[in-house]
Design an enzyme around this catalytic site. Structure first.
Site, PDB file in Angstrom:
ATOM      1  N   ASP A  52      -3.129   0.835   4.681  1.00  0.00           N
ATOM      2  CA  ASP A  52      -3.879   1.857   4.939  1.00  0.00           C
ATOM      3  C   ASP A  52      -4.297   2.309   6.462  1.00  0.00           C
ATOM      4  OD1 ASP A  52      -5.081   4.439   4.060  1.00  0.00           O
ATOM      5  OD2 ASP A  52      -6.899   3.346   3.083  1.00  0.00           O
ATOM      6  N   ASN A  84      -2.979   4.729   8.681  1.00  0.00           N
ATOM      7  CA  ASN A  84      -2.107   5.087   9.441  1.00  0.00           C
ATOM      8  C   ASN A  84      -2.569   6.810  10.022  1.00  0.00           C
ATOM      9  OD1 ASN A  84      -0.491   2.959   9.009  1.00  0.00           O
ATOM     10  ND2 ASN A  84       0.892   4.700   7.673  1.00  0.00           N
ATOM     11  N   ARG A 108      -0.475  12.763  12.646  1.00  0.00           N
ATOM     12  CA  ARG A 108      -0.312  11.737  11.562  1.00  0.00           C
ATOM     13  C   ARG A 108       0.911  10.919  11.177  1.00  0.00           C
ATOM     14  NH1 ARG A 108      -4.471  11.393   7.731  1.00  0.00           N
ATOM     15  NH2 ARG A 108      -2.728  10.500   6.232  1.00  0.00           N
ATOM     16  N   HIS A 113       2.380   6.898  10.738  1.00  0.00           N
ATOM     17  CA  HIS A 113       3.166   6.327   9.914  1.00  0.00           C
ATOM     18  C   HIS A 113       4.437   5.608  10.525  1.00  0.00           C
ATOM     19  CE1 HIS A 113       0.963   8.159   6.824  1.00  0.00           C
ATOM     20  NE2 HIS A 113       1.249   9.525   7.176  1.00  0.00           N
ATOM     21  N   GLU A 123       0.207   9.760  -6.139  1.00  0.00           N
ATOM     22  CA  GLU A 123      -0.689  10.650  -5.468  1.00  0.00           C
ATOM     23  C   GLU A 123      -0.217  11.306  -4.133  1.00  0.00           C
ATOM     24  OE1 GLU A 123      -1.561   7.867  -6.949  1.00  0.00           O
ATOM     25  OE2 GLU A 123      -1.870   8.858  -8.915  1.00  0.00           O
ATOM     26  N   LEU A 170      12.985 -14.464   0.663  1.00  0.00           N
ATOM     27  CA  LEU A 170      11.830 -13.569   0.215  1.00  0.00           C
ATOM     28  C   LEU A 170      12.166 -12.275  -0.588  1.00  0.00           C
ATOM     29  CD1 LEU A 170       8.845 -12.407   0.970  1.00  0.00           C
ATOM     30  CD2 LEU A 170      10.090 -11.288   2.849  1.00  0.00           C
ATOM     31  N   ARG A 181      -5.928  -4.960   1.636  1.00  0.00           N
ATOM     32  CA  ARG A 181      -5.800  -3.539   1.905  1.00  0.00           C
ATOM     33  C   ARG A 181      -6.616  -3.501   3.320  1.00  0.00           C
ATOM     34  NH1 ARG A 181      -7.152   1.438  -1.483  1.00  0.00           N
ATOM     35  NH2 ARG A 181      -6.897   3.126   0.187  1.00  0.00           N
ATOM     36  N   LEU A 232      -8.944   0.423  -4.995  1.00  0.00           N
ATOM     37  CA  LEU A 232      -7.298   0.190  -5.512  1.00  0.00           C
ATOM     38  C   LEU A 232      -6.405   1.108  -5.292  1.00  0.00           C
ATOM     39  CD1 LEU A 232      -8.186  -2.361  -8.522  1.00  0.00           C
ATOM     40  CD2 LEU A 232      -7.581  -3.029  -6.164  1.00  0.00           C
ATOM     41  N   SER A 233      -6.806   2.404  -5.466  1.00  0.00           N
ATOM     42  CA  SER A 233      -5.784   3.713  -5.670  1.00  0.00           C
ATOM     43  C   SER A 233      -4.876   3.420  -6.385  1.00  0.00           C
ATOM     44  CB  SER A 233      -5.624   3.847  -3.604  1.00  0.00           C
ATOM     45  OG  SER A 233      -6.641   3.972  -3.152  1.00  0.00           O
ATOM     46  N   GLU A 257      -6.544 -12.545  -5.940  1.00  0.00           N
ATOM     47  CA  GLU A 257      -7.759 -12.524  -4.737  1.00  0.00           C
ATOM     48  C   GLU A 257      -7.599 -11.268  -3.964  1.00  0.00           C
ATOM     49  OE1 GLU A 257     -10.220 -14.698  -4.942  1.00  0.00           O
ATOM     50  OE2 GLU A 257      -9.271 -15.992  -6.287  1.00  0.00           O
TER      51      GLU A 257
HETATM   52  C1  FPP Z   1      -1.785   5.172   4.117  1.00  0.00           C
HETATM   53  O1  FPP Z   1      -2.494   5.811   5.161  1.00  0.00           O
HETATM   54  C2  FPP Z   1      -0.443   5.198   4.343  1.00  0.00           C
HETATM   55  C3  FPP Z   1       0.673   5.760   3.659  1.00  0.00           C
HETATM   56  C4  FPP Z   1       0.377   6.594   2.679  1.00  0.00           C
HETATM   57  C5  FPP Z   1       2.006   5.357   4.108  1.00  0.00           C
HETATM   58  C6  FPP Z   1       2.198   3.892   4.169  1.00  0.00           C
HETATM   59  C7  FPP Z   1       3.514   3.792   5.004  1.00  0.00           C
HETATM   60  C8  FPP Z   1       4.086   2.925   5.861  1.00  0.00           C
HETATM   61  C9  FPP Z   1       2.875   2.151   6.512  1.00  0.00           C
HETATM   62  C10 FPP Z   1       5.298   2.855   6.334  1.00  0.00           C
HETATM   63  C11 FPP Z   1       6.207   2.471   5.382  1.00  0.00           C
HETATM   64  C12 FPP Z   1       7.348   2.026   5.835  1.00  0.00           C
HETATM   65  C13 FPP Z   1       8.505   1.878   5.167  1.00  0.00           C
HETATM   66  C14 FPP Z   1       9.603   0.861   5.665  1.00  0.00           C
HETATM   67  C15 FPP Z   1       8.671   2.435   3.729  1.00  0.00           C
HETATM   68  P1  FPP Z   1      -2.997   7.236   5.422  1.00  0.00           P
HETATM   69  O2  FPP Z   1      -2.021   8.089   5.754  1.00  0.00           O
HETATM   70  O3  FPP Z   1      -3.762   7.335   4.249  1.00  0.00           O
HETATM   71  O4  FPP Z   1      -4.208   6.936   6.481  1.00  0.00           O
HETATM   72  P2  FPP Z   1      -5.367   7.414   6.630  1.00  0.00           P
HETATM   73  O5  FPP Z   1      -6.363   6.987   5.420  1.00  0.00           O
HETATM   74  O6  FPP Z   1      -6.184   7.049   7.917  1.00  0.00           O
HETATM   75  O7  FPP Z   1      -5.341   8.926   6.767  1.00  0.00           O
END
Ligand code: FPP
Length: 254
Positions: free
Chosen positions: A34, A36, A47, A51, A81, A145, A202, A209-210, A221
């Site tokens: 979380d 990004n 935004r 990502h 969501e 893995l 997280r 937990l979303s 844990e």
């Molecule tokens: C939440 O941050 C993040 C996401 C909804 C997307 C997570 C995806 C990645 C980290 C990349 C995935 C990579 C692959 C290879 C599939 P947010 O956008 O809600 O951030 P904010 O809460 O700061 O707005």
């Protein structure tokens, strides 16, 4: 034990790893990646730039997890969501698995990583679906893995589907209510074959937990950090595992 794909020398040169108790490495780590959007906003970027940076961190975390000897890594890449986000952002997020796999699949293969996904695939764009199916197929014999992407995943949706399936089996006379056990439920979830996460991470300071792995994290844990996902570094990952190693897991006992 250390992963056989990385030499001992490589591990010894990494100060972070040597601080870990090699006899207490969590088998399964699940991560809610979380922050990004905020990372991008802080930098005056769109935004989606967050990502994209987040995807690069995925590459790094997978490498590190493999190196440490983690057996299962589940990453929350897109929730049921997340469709509520602006169309362009959804489109970008949906392209990430393909972009990631296009670039990383040869390395994942080389490092014996087995790719799998959990979530409703029916709504995924054709290209995304093709990319993940290819990766899952090509890595299916790998024994290292397990990299599990939660993609269009929602914990409640997963539970509803499981209950429906059990209901149908009962209606058809294939199952009796008395046969329902915790194991039977676990075997009918999308994590079938995976152990429950030992550690849930997280990032970004949110303490919730979303809708992530609601059944599976009953005894996990939790470790939360203020660090935004695009800033998440090896040392943060090591710190999380170190904190895990300091916990005494009691599973309701004393
Ligand atoms: C939440 O941050 C993040 C996401 C909804 C997307 C997570 C995806 C990645 C980290 C990349 C995935 C990579 C692959 C290879 C599939 P947010 O956008 O809600 O951030 P904010 O809460 O700061 O707005």
């Amino acid at each position: 034990m250390v992963n056989r794909f990385f030499s001992h020398t490589e591990l010894k040169t990494d100060k972070g790893n040597t601080r870990l108790d090699q006899d207490n490495i969590p088998s399964h780590i699940a991560i809610i990646m979380d922050g990004n959007g905020r990372w991008a906003k802080n930098k005056g970027l769109p935004r989606v730039a967050g990502h994209y940076e987040g995807m690069k961190v995925v590459t790094n975390v997978v490498k590190k997890a493999n190196e440490i000897g983690i057996k299962f890594l589940t990453l929350y890449a897109f929730s049921t969501e997340n469709w509520k986000r602006p169309e362009k952002e959804v489109e970008f997020l949906m392209k990430l698995p393909e972009r990631f796999l296009e670039k990383e699949l040869p390395d994942l293969q080389k490092n014996n990583v087995k790719v799998r996904t959990m979530g409703d695939r029916s709504l995924l764009p054709a290209n995304t679906l093709r990319a993940i199916e290819k990766a899952v197929k090509e890595t299916s014999d790998n024994t290292g893995l397990v990299l599990n992407f939660a993609l269009n995943y929602g914990g409640r949706h997963e539970l509803v589907e499981m209950v429906k399936e059990i209901g149908e089996d009962i209606a058809e006379g294939d199952l009796r209510p008395g046969d329902i056990t915790e194991n039977l439920i676990s075997e009918r979830l999308l994590t079938q074959g995976l152990p429950d996460p030992d550690l849930l991470i997280r990032t970004s300071g949110e303490i919730r937990l979303s809708n992530f792995m609601l059944w599976q994290i009953a005894y996990s844990e939790f470790w939360f950090t203020e660090v935004l996902w695009p800033d998440f570094k090896d040392e943060n990952f090591i710190e999380a595992i170190k904190k895990y190693q300091q916990r005494k897991r009691r599973y309701g006992g004393v």
